[in-house]
Motif scaffolding. Sequence first.
Motif, PDB file in Angstrom:
ATOM      1  N   ARG A   1       0.834  -1.204   0.000  1.00 43.57           N
ATOM      2  CA  ARG A   1       0.000   0.000   0.000  1.00 43.57           C
ATOM      3  C   ARG A   1       0.866   1.250   0.000  1.00 43.57           C
ATOM      4  O   ARG A   1       0.510   2.264  -0.605  1.00 43.57           O
ATOM      5  CB  ARG A   1      -0.932   0.011   1.214  1.00 43.57           C
ATOM      6  N   PHE A   2       2.011   1.184   0.681  1.00 42.10           N
ATOM      7  CA  PHE A   2       2.911   2.339   0.698  1.00 42.10           C
ATOM      8  C   PHE A   2       3.401   2.654  -0.711  1.00 42.10           C
ATOM      9  O   PHE A   2       3.342   3.808  -1.155  1.00 42.10           O
ATOM     10  CB  PHE A   2       4.092   2.067   1.623  1.00 42.10           C
ATOM     11  N   LEU A   3       3.887   1.632  -1.415  1.00 43.91           N
ATOM     12  CA  LEU A   3       4.421   1.857  -2.761  1.00 43.91           C
ATOM     13  C   LEU A   3       3.321   2.322  -3.712  1.00 43.91           C
ATOM     14  O   LEU A   3       3.523   3.238  -4.519  1.00 43.91           O
ATOM     15  CB  LEU A   3       5.078   0.581  -3.282  1.00 43.91           C
ATOM     16  N   GLY A   4       2.142   1.686  -3.612  1.00 44.92           N
ATOM     17  CA  GLY A   4       1.038   2.078  -4.485  1.00 44.92           C
ATOM     18  C   GLY A   4       0.586   3.498  -4.230  1.00 44.92           C
ATOM     19  O   GLY A   4       0.371   4.282  -5.162  1.00 44.92           O
ATOM     20  N   THR A   5       0.462   3.866  -2.955  1.00 44.97           N
ATOM     21  CA  THR A   5       0.028   5.217  -2.613  1.00 44.97           C
ATOM     22  C   THR A   5       1.085   6.241  -3.000  1.00 44.97           C
ATOM     23  O   THR A   5       0.766   7.323  -3.517  1.00 44.97           O
ATOM     24  CB  THR A   5      -0.277   5.309  -1.108  1.00 44.97           C
ATOM     25  N   ALA A   6       2.363   5.907  -2.765  1.00 44.47           N
ATOM     26  CA  ALA A   6       3.447   6.823  -3.135  1.00 44.47           C
ATOM     27  C   ALA A   6       3.440   7.073  -4.639  1.00 44.47           C
ATOM     28  O   ALA A   6       3.568   8.217  -5.096  1.00 44.47           O
ATOM     29  CB  ALA A   6       4.788   6.248  -2.695  1.00 44.47           C
ATOM     30  N   LEU A   7       3.282   6.004  -5.406  1.00 40.34           N
ATOM     31  CA  LEU A   7       3.254   6.148  -6.860  1.00 40.34           C
ATOM     32  C   LEU A   7       2.043   6.960  -7.297  1.00 40.34           C
ATOM     33  O   LEU A   7       2.122   7.778  -8.226  1.00 40.34           O
ATOM     34  CB  LEU A   7       3.233   4.765  -7.515  1.00 40.34           C
ATOM     35  N   LEU A   8       0.928   6.764  -6.601  1.00 43.79           N
ATOM     36  CA  LEU A   8      -0.290   7.493  -6.943  1.00 43.79           C
ATOM     37  C   LEU A   8      -0.122   8.992  -6.716  1.00 43.79           C
ATOM     38  O   LEU A   8      -0.532   9.813  -7.543  1.00 43.79           O
ATOM     39  CB  LEU A   8      -1.447   6.957  -6.096  1.00 43.79           C
ATOM     40  N   VAL A   9       0.499   9.370  -5.599  1.00 47.51           N
ATOM     41  CA  VAL A   9       0.681  10.790  -5.283  1.00 47.51           C
ATOM     42  C   VAL A   9       1.695  11.431  -6.223  1.00 47.51           C
ATOM     43  O   VAL A   9       1.525  12.564  -6.682  1.00 47.51           O
ATOM     44  CB  VAL A   9       1.125  10.959  -3.812  1.00 47.51           C
ATOM     45  N   VAL A  10       2.758  10.692  -6.529  1.00 47.48           N
ATOM     46  CA  VAL A  10       3.837  11.241  -7.354  1.00 47.48           C
ATOM     47  C   VAL A  10       3.491  11.191  -8.839  1.00 47.48           C
ATOM     48  O   VAL A  10       4.067  11.928  -9.643  1.00 47.48           O
ATOM     49  CB  VAL A  10       5.147  10.468  -7.073  1.00 47.48           C
ATOM     50  N   ALA A  11       2.514  10.346  -9.215  1.00 46.02           N
ATOM     51  CA  ALA A  11       2.250  10.071 -10.629  1.00 46.02           C
ATOM     52  C   ALA A  11       2.013  11.335 -11.446  1.00 46.02           C
ATOM     53  O   ALA A  11       2.680  11.566 -12.466  1.00 46.02           O
ATOM     54  CB  ALA A  11       1.055   9.121 -10.755  1.00 46.02           C
ATOM     55  N   SER A  12       1.063  12.167 -11.022  1.00 43.84           N
ATOM     56  CA  SER A  12       0.703  13.330 -11.840  1.00 43.84           C
ATOM     57  C   SER A  12       1.859  14.300 -12.026  1.00 43.84           C
ATOM     58  O   SER A  12       2.209  14.645 -13.164  1.00 43.84           O
ATOM     59  CB  SER A  12      -0.509  14.040 -11.234  1.00 43.84           C
ATOM     60  N   PRO A  13       2.498  14.787 -10.940  1.00 48.68           N
ATOM     61  CA  PRO A  13       3.608  15.719 -11.175  1.00 48.68           C
ATOM     62  C   PRO A  13       4.758  15.089 -11.938  1.00 48.68           C
ATOM     63  O   PRO A  13       5.368  15.740 -12.799  1.00 48.68           O
ATOM     64  CB  PRO A  13       4.028  16.149  -9.762  1.00 48.68           C
ATOM     65  N   ALA A  14       5.075  13.814 -11.666  1.00 45.71           N
ATOM     66  CA  ALA A  14       6.205  13.171 -12.345  1.00 45.71           C
ATOM     67  C   ALA A  14       5.940  13.035 -13.840  1.00 45.71           C
ATOM     68  O   ALA A  14       6.802  13.341 -14.678  1.00 45.71           O
ATOM     69  CB  ALA A  14       6.470  11.803 -11.720  1.00 45.71           C
ATOM     70  N   VAL A  15       4.745  12.575 -14.182  1.00 48.99           N
ATOM     71  CA  VAL A  15       4.406  12.385 -15.593  1.00 48.99           C
ATOM     72  C   VAL A  15       4.419  13.711 -16.336  1.00 48.99           C
ATOM     73  O   VAL A  15       5.002  13.835 -17.425  1.00 48.99           O
ATOM     74  CB  VAL A  15       3.032  11.694 -15.720  1.00 48.99           C
ATOM     75  N   PHE A  16       3.793  14.727 -15.753  1.00 46.85           N
ATOM     76  CA  PHE A  16       3.683  15.990 -16.476  1.00 46.85           C
ATOM     77  C   PHE A  16       5.007  16.755 -16.514  1.00 46.85           C
ATOM     78  O   PHE A  16       5.254  17.512 -17.455  1.00 46.85           O
ATOM     79  CB  PHE A  16       2.570  16.839 -15.871  1.00 46.85           C
ATOM     80  N   LEU A  17       5.865  16.558 -15.520  1.00 46.19           N
ATOM     81  CA  LEU A  17       7.195  17.165 -15.602  1.00 46.19           C
ATOM     82  C   LEU A  17       8.013  16.549 -16.733  1.00 46.19           C
ATOM     83  O   LEU A  17       8.928  17.189 -17.268  1.00 46.19           O
ATOM     84  CB  LEU A  17       7.937  16.996 -14.272  1.00 46.19           C
ATOM     85  N   ALA A  18       7.689  15.319 -17.121  1.00 49.48           N
ATOM     86  CA  ALA A  18       8.449  14.640 -18.178  1.00 49.48           C
ATOM     87  C   ALA A  18       7.972  14.999 -19.579  1.00 49.48           C
ATOM     88  O   ALA A  18       8.696  14.775 -20.554  1.00 49.48           O
ATOM     89  CB  ALA A  18       8.359  13.124 -17.983  1.00 49.48           C
ATOM     90  N   VAL A  19       6.765  15.551 -19.709  1.00 47.66           N
ATOM     91  CA  VAL A  19       6.172  15.734 -21.037  1.00 47.66           C
ATOM     92  C   VAL A  19       6.993  16.686 -21.904  1.00 47.66           C
ATOM     93  O   VAL A  19       7.410  16.339 -23.020  1.00 47.66           O
ATOM     94  CB  VAL A  19       4.715  16.225 -20.908  1.00 47.66           C
ATOM     95  N   ILE A  20       7.226  17.905 -21.440  1.00 48.80           N
ATOM     96  CA  ILE A  20       7.944  18.882 -22.268  1.00 48.80           C
ATOM     97  C   ILE A  20       9.363  18.416 -22.594  1.00 48.80           C
ATOM     98  O   ILE A  20       9.794  18.503 -23.759  1.00 48.80           O
ATOM     99  CB  ILE A  20       7.941  20.269 -21.588  1.00 48.80           C
ATOM    100  N   PRO A  21      10.154  17.904 -21.624  1.00 46.68           N
ATOM    101  CA  PRO A  21      11.493  17.425 -21.986  1.00 46.68           C
ATOM    102  C   PRO A  21      11.480  16.342 -23.065  1.00 46.68           C
ATOM    103  O   PRO A  21      12.329  16.351 -23.966  1.00 46.68           O
ATOM    104  CB  PRO A  21      12.038  16.879 -20.658  1.00 46.68           C
ATOM    105  N   PHE A  22      10.528  15.425 -23.000  1.00 47.84           N
ATOM    106  CA  PHE A  22      10.502  14.369 -24.015  1.00 47.84           C
ATOM    107  C   PHE A  22      10.033  14.905 -25.366  1.00 47.84           C
ATOM    108  O   PHE A  22      10.508  14.453 -26.411  1.00 47.84           O
ATOM    109  CB  PHE A  22       9.630  13.203 -23.553  1.00 47.84           C
ATOM    110  N   TYR A  23       9.113  15.854 -25.372  1.00 46.57           N
ATOM    111  CA  TYR A  23       8.736  16.475 -26.645  1.00 46.57           C
ATOM    112  C   TYR A  23       9.947  17.176 -27.266  1.00 46.57           C
ATOM    113  O   TYR A  23      10.176  17.100 -28.480  1.00 46.57           O
ATOM    114  CB  TYR A  23       7.603  17.483 -26.431  1.00 46.57           C
ATOM    115  N   LEU A  24      10.720  17.866 -26.423  1.00 44.41           N
ATOM    116  CA  LEU A  24      11.931  18.523 -26.922  1.00 44.41           C
ATOM    117  C   LEU A  24      12.945  17.491 -27.409  1.00 44.41           C
ATOM    118  O   LEU A  24      13.630  17.704 -28.425  1.00 44.41           O
ATOM    119  CB  LEU A  24      12.551  19.386 -25.820  1.00 44.41           C
TER     120      LEU A  24
END
Length: 567
Positions: A446-469
């Motif tokens: 539950r710790f790993l799942g919850t941690a991934l859930l909380v971090v998911a949105s900022p982590a994914v969206f922080l990666a979008v522009i760098p990968f497009y570039l």
Amino acid sequence: MVKADALLKVMARAWKLAPIDLDSTRVDFDLVRHWPGELYLEQNWVPVHDQSNGSVLVATARVPDAERASAIANVLESPVEFVAATSWDIRRTVLRGFRAEIDGDASTDRWRTNPSLSARVVLSKAQVTGGILGGLALLALAIAWPAALGAAVVTIAGAAYAGTTTFMLVLAVRGGTRRSAPPVAAQRQPDEVLPFYTVLVPVFRQAHAVPGMIASLSRLDYPVDRLEVLVLVEEEDRLTRDAIVRAEAPERFRIVSVPGGAPETRPRACNVGLFAARGEFLVVYGAEHEPAPDQLRRAIDTFAGGAADLVCVQASVDYSNAQRNTVTRLIALEQSAWAERVLPGIERSRLAVPAGGTSNHFRTTALIELGGWDPYNVSESVDLGIRASAVGYRVSPMDSITVERAAASVPALIRQRSRWLKGDLQTAFVHARQPVALIRRVGIARFLGTALLVVASPAVFLAVIPFYLLIAIALAVPGDVVATVVPAWALQAGIVLFVAGTIEMIVTAIGPVKQKVRGAATLCLLLPVYWILHSVAAYKALGQLFTRPHYWEKTDREPAPVLPATA
């Protein structure tokens, strides 16, 4: 409903007491503060001042029979004389008398009692030290082996992106496979058995929303003698306060003044409201929200049908302006995927359900036990959901809808999402300070799942522009030049993982939804562009996390048409 002044006259006549207006009477607040404010609120009385005959004048909102008179005299250690006052006048007097204490508790109680679980400080000393050492290590690697570091960064980032989106897709699949029965009307309980309910409405510079707020909350199908609506108005916000007074709201609407101070956030205002609340159950609405009329009754039924560990249920959100433009349609599509697929998947996976910002219904005693909201966290309900899970409580969706208006412009969307993402980052840093303690409480899975859930949105969206570039660079710059920084195999692997993750995000957004979004299939093709806006918001959130961590970015919404209220 009987007016307060008429009720006071009836009470005074029945009890053979003089009525008192506590607003115009001299109240000895030094005397009041000799005993706990919670005592007065629980027992519905408050001392007014000492009298020349040696007794204490006491305002009461309950019949002062011999037993009550003796108990109060024992508390005050003095003879007492009673006058009649309304419950609200007593509560308002307590709020005035304990203004500094309430402000302190609302603002810094969590910081004082458990600083490791407060977002007042962005990073702990250990986190700062770890960040500095990690940065120095990366700098050394960049100098010594730039190509190797570039390969590692791109492939690890791509794998993390794809892994996170896979996790969200799995949740969506789990949630989407749940059989959904058509909603049925909640069994209507008799009014006399319903518990008292408190509605908190934090407002700030929203005078324009007051008529709609009063109209929508007046339509709630709940007995008015078992309902209070506490409108939480910042002390400095005279325009909104005056608008409420001019609107001549029903008696159950009460203004609670939030003392001026920092941080100026919704959770701080809600903590003040929690002190004043007397409901067995409590819900938070925004000024521009329109809950379904039977939502409070449905919440009671949901709590009654759940186990004792169910402490919060939350309604889904629908948008009245979903068809306004492309931005609102994309927001509606995103919300539908979350509510219809991802959120049920989170619940089925027994992860900590992140509570939404509003339309959350609580058992008040459990909310007090959890310490209320963290006033320094701008996604306070996500943090509260994790804290509830850590002590064995559950948050669950309920079958009801609250209507609001979606952000209808790109700037408004970025402001809203930057606050949400900043709050996710705050929550992640706060709960990463004592990971071992949290693992012991909830278990490693539950710790790993919850941690991934909380971090998911900022982590994914922080990666979008760098990968497009990165994709643009791969197409525009000769391969031998790029290879000096990132080897071709690593570049290709990173891009493939990013594209795969992006496809998974699109698939996550597709599926059966309650809120029918017109042209959903076509809108899904626009999601990669929509995520660029989220990426901009994520970088804004990251910058504000270290420059304005507790700044509450308000969402500008178009005013909704005001529908007539019902009594």
